[in-house]
Design an enzyme around this catalytic site. Sequence first.
Site, PDB file in Angstrom:
ATOM      1  N   CYS A   1      -2.478 -73.922 -30.548  1.00  0.00           N
ATOM      2  CA  CYS A   1      -2.314 -75.223 -31.229  1.00  0.00           C
ATOM      3  C   CYS A   1      -3.629 -76.002 -31.351  1.00  0.00           C
ATOM      4  O   CYS A   1      -4.532 -75.829 -30.544  1.00  0.00           O
ATOM      5  CB  CYS A   1      -1.303 -76.140 -30.533  1.00  0.00           C
ATOM      6  SG  CYS A   1       0.355 -75.475 -30.405  1.00  0.00           S
TER       7      CYS A   1
HETATM    8  N1  GLN Z   1       3.474 -74.062 -25.699  1.00  0.00           N
HETATM    9  C1  GLN Z   1       3.651 -74.930 -26.806  1.00  0.00           C
HETATM   10  C2  GLN Z   1       4.560 -74.358 -27.877  1.00  0.00           C
HETATM   11  O1  GLN Z   1       4.842 -73.201 -27.898  1.00  0.00           O
HETATM   12  C3  GLN Z   1       2.307 -75.359 -27.402  1.00  0.00           C
HETATM   13  C4  GLN Z   1       1.669 -74.200 -28.054  1.00  0.00           C
HETATM   14  C5  GLN Z   1       0.197 -74.270 -28.190  1.00  0.00           C
HETATM   15  O2  GLN Z   1      -0.558 -75.126 -27.789  1.00  0.00           O
HETATM   16  N2  GLN Z   1      -0.239 -73.213 -28.742  1.00  0.00           N
HETATM   17  O3  GLN Z   1       4.985 -75.087 -28.704  1.00  0.00           O
END
Ligand code: GLN
Length: 246
Positions: free
Chosen positions: A2
Amino acid sequence: MCRHLGYLGPPVPLKDLLFDPPHALATQAWAPRDMRGGGTVNADGFGVGWWPPGAAAPVRHRSAMPIWTDASLPLLAAATSAGAVLAAVRSATVGMPVVETAAAPFTDGRWLFSHNGVVRGWPSAVAAQARDLPVEDLLTLDAPTDSAILWAMVRARLRAGEPPAKAVATVVTEVAAAAPGSRLNLLLSDGRQMIATTLGHALSARSLRDSTLISSEPLDPGPAWQPVPDGRLVVATAGRLEITSL
Ligand code: GLN
């Protein structure tokens, strides 16, 4: 893992953050440069929220599709300006659903919230903490993801009247202790102030005279960007940036 950004300052078209800069959020979605600890692209959804002038609550648009596939968004982003924006692109953690409601920003009242990272050992690692939340909050969670439960924890503290920086810092500290190895870059705003943390992921900040921009990765090569070291709490208003240890 993300990418997210938050902006406070004079109104700018959303495209100035999402599309136009050389390393805009939409570019970070398919060509991120600093994805620490997993993931290669951020193609599992996106969200953008902004506070229209004078409005009590933000407007939010989110989707389970990659940001570059939303054919309406470039026009919307060119026609919409705001002085406060929070946006994110998602790379779903393995095992978590790819649905619109799992994409940040999450919202409640005047707040928008995003999480970049992962809670290690989710869900059992945070089950004890989740038990302290009202049952209604658990039943109405946005999605069965680590980010949604982090938001429920922060939101419960905000509703209890806790100052936002304390609410964010406490949730990060407690979850990091309960789930070692977690990556917890959080971003919270009410359109007037932004609170961010760095724990396990990249973050940069650019504070100019009357604006502040916080982003997982700098949007351009400009000299005003400063990397935020790991383990920090960032408290920002337009043109003001305060970085302390978590
Ligand atoms: N773990 C969270 C999700 O799957 C955030 C993902 C991320 O930061 N890649 O939404």
